[in-house]
Design a protein around this motif. Sequence first.
Motif, short mmCIF file in Angstrom:
data_model
loop_
_atom_site.label_atom_id
_atom_site.label_comp_id
_atom_site.label_asym_id
_atom_site.label_seq_id
_atom_site.Cartn_x
_atom_site.Cartn_y
_atom_site.Cartn_z
N TYR A 45 0.85 -1.19 0.00
CA TYR A 45 0.00 0.00 0.00
C TYR A 45 0.88 1.23 0.00
O TYR A 45 2.06 1.18 0.39
CB TYR A 45 -0.94 0.01 1.22
N GLY A 103 10.95 15.98 9.70
CA GLY A 103 10.79 14.54 9.51
C GLY A 103 9.64 13.93 10.30
O GLY A 103 9.39 12.73 10.20
N PHE A 121 4.38 -2.86 2.99
CA PHE A 121 4.05 -4.12 2.32
C PHE A 121 3.99 -5.23 3.36
O PHE A 121 4.67 -5.15 4.40
CB PHE A 121 5.07 -4.45 1.22
N TYR A 144 4.08 -10.24 12.79
CA TYR A 144 2.91 -10.09 13.66
C TYR A 144 1.99 -11.31 13.45
O TYR A 144 1.01 -11.27 12.75
CB TYR A 144 2.17 -8.76 13.37
N GLY A 188 5.83 -7.72 7.80
CA GLY A 188 5.80 -6.59 6.87
C GLY A 188 6.67 -5.45 7.32
O GLY A 188 7.38 -5.53 8.34
N ALA A 244 7.12 -0.83 6.76
CA ALA A 244 6.63 0.42 6.16
C ALA A 244 7.76 1.44 6.08
O ALA A 244 8.50 1.64 7.04
CB ALA A 244 5.47 1.00 6.96
N GLY A 304 8.16 -5.67 11.10
CA GLY A 304 8.36 -6.88 11.88
C GLY A 304 7.27 -7.89 11.62
O GLY A 304 6.39 -7.70 10.78
N GLU A 349 1.08 14.15 16.27
CA GLU A 349 2.37 14.17 16.96
C GLU A 349 2.88 15.60 17.00
O GLU A 349 2.39 16.46 16.28
CB GLU A 349 3.38 13.30 16.20
N ARG A 392 -1.14 11.18 12.20
CA ARG A 392 -0.87 11.00 13.64
C ARG A 392 -0.73 12.38 14.26
O ARG A 392 0.01 13.22 13.74
CB ARG A 392 0.43 10.21 13.88
N ARG A 413 10.41 10.99 5.01
CA ARG A 413 11.76 10.94 5.61
C ARG A 413 12.79 10.43 4.62
O ARG A 413 13.93 10.89 4.61
CB ARG A 413 11.76 10.03 6.83
N TYR A 420 1.20 -5.19 18.01
CA TYR A 420 0.90 -6.44 17.32
C TYR A 420 2.13 -7.31 17.01
O TYR A 420 1.99 -8.43 16.53
CB TYR A 420 0.10 -6.21 16.03
N LEU A 444 4.17 -0.44 18.40
CA LEU A 444 2.84 -1.01 18.11
C LEU A 444 2.78 -2.39 18.74
O LEU A 444 3.76 -3.13 18.70
CB LEU A 444 2.60 -1.09 16.59
N GLY A 497 12.23 3.69 8.09
CA GLY A 497 11.33 2.57 7.86
C GLY A 497 11.44 1.58 8.98
O GLY A 497 12.46 1.56 9.70
#
Length: 424
Positions: free
Chosen positions: A107, A120, A130, A287, A303, A305, A285, A115, A113, A310, A262, A260, A282
């Motif tokens: 995707y 960056g 992916f 899950y 996957g 990301a 890991g 933040e 977010r 950045r 998961y 995260l 990037g």
Amino acid sequence: MALTSRPRGTNDIIPGEIELWHELEGKIRQVCHAYGYHELRTPIFEHTELFQRGIGDTTDIVEKEMYTFVDRGERSITLRPEGTAPLVRAYIENNLGSGALPVKLYYYGPMFRYERPQAGRYRQFTQFGFEALGSSDPLLDVEAIALPIDLYKSCGLSGFQVELNSIGCAECRSVYRKELTAHFEPHADNLCRSCQGRLHRNPLRLLDCKVESCQVIAKDAPKITEYLCPDCADHFSQVQKYLDTLGISYVLNPRLVRGLDYYTRTVFEVTSSELGSQNAIGAGGRYDGLVQELGGKETPAVGFAVGVDRLLLALKNQGKLQLSPSGPALYLVHFGGETKHKAAELAQGLRGRGLWIELDYADRSIKAQMKAANRLNSQYVLIIGEDELAKNQAVLRNMGDGQEESVALDELEQLITIVGACGK
Ligand code: HAM
């Protein structure tokens, strides 16, 4: 609030910059093709519960960073803060796991977010992610590291580092959690407020707290890798063997836990020496529990990301990804009246063949039109004079070498052959 200022933490991507994004998007498609990943597009917003369940209630993202609102139908909706949970939701909902496994999907798009913005770190940013679903093969963990490395390299990026860890499965983690809590408990008074709150709910998060006093206490904390069960330890050692086989260098970081909830087993992050405190270009890991958590069948998955903003920042800082200047294939210089009509007619025909054609809209002098063509970096200029038009002729000037030739105006194909050859 000024109408002319965009919301904090957002960016406009203006002409001159957007071309870099297009180039990078082309490279993303190429690398996904090479590894057999297919694109999946999910909505920009989802039911809030998807992220609460998927990412975890005690994470920073869910606790304080989501853009959540109640829609007119009284549903709680959230702008996606990341792409993995939506992709898994779409995988289950569209029954994508019914054929051969693993299923490889990617995707690309905006994430949101709330933040504190800085270089960056934005409130709207773009991720390319992916995911490979349906296999626990450690080779897929390694491909999830190899793919972004291929991408970074194809952009010319250097000076990046892969950090690697394994956080085990639910079983080994529950033993580790107890050890970790026991380590931090005696120092509870010296922990920051967030870490005090997380000490019993999610002690792993204390390992990557950025507050110095917490880092001092975390320094001697027990390492998760010493608590891995035999299966997780074997999986992690196979990941490292495949990385060695593929010649991918990495640094083991036993404190890498990710933000995260998961994740299981392998986790990784790629950092760039070109960036300041927001140096992760990037991360990802494995899950293995998420598909089931969200209502699907037991399905291991892994996957990654890439933070596209950045990555472009790092490339800019390294002076990479510079585009060769582009310009129109042809600028039509006219003298107004009939010659302008001829220019409009020619532009219509040539644009219909996909060529970038410019002309003057202000009836300026010939000198001003030539200057405009130069400024736009036009490859050719066609000068349509009144006398020449009467003979159906015009003068074509190559702006690169200054050569001029006479061309017949009723022979569009001849013009296309010459002008189109510059590939614009
Ligand atoms: P993440 O570490 O939260 O992981 O984000 C991945 C990358 O997105 C970061 O390394 C960073 O480059 C970029 N990023 C995150 N937040 C921002 C921000 N506020 N501004 C600019 N860039 C940002 C995930 O999102 C997981 N879904 C990754 C994953 C995929 N794990 C398994 N599959």
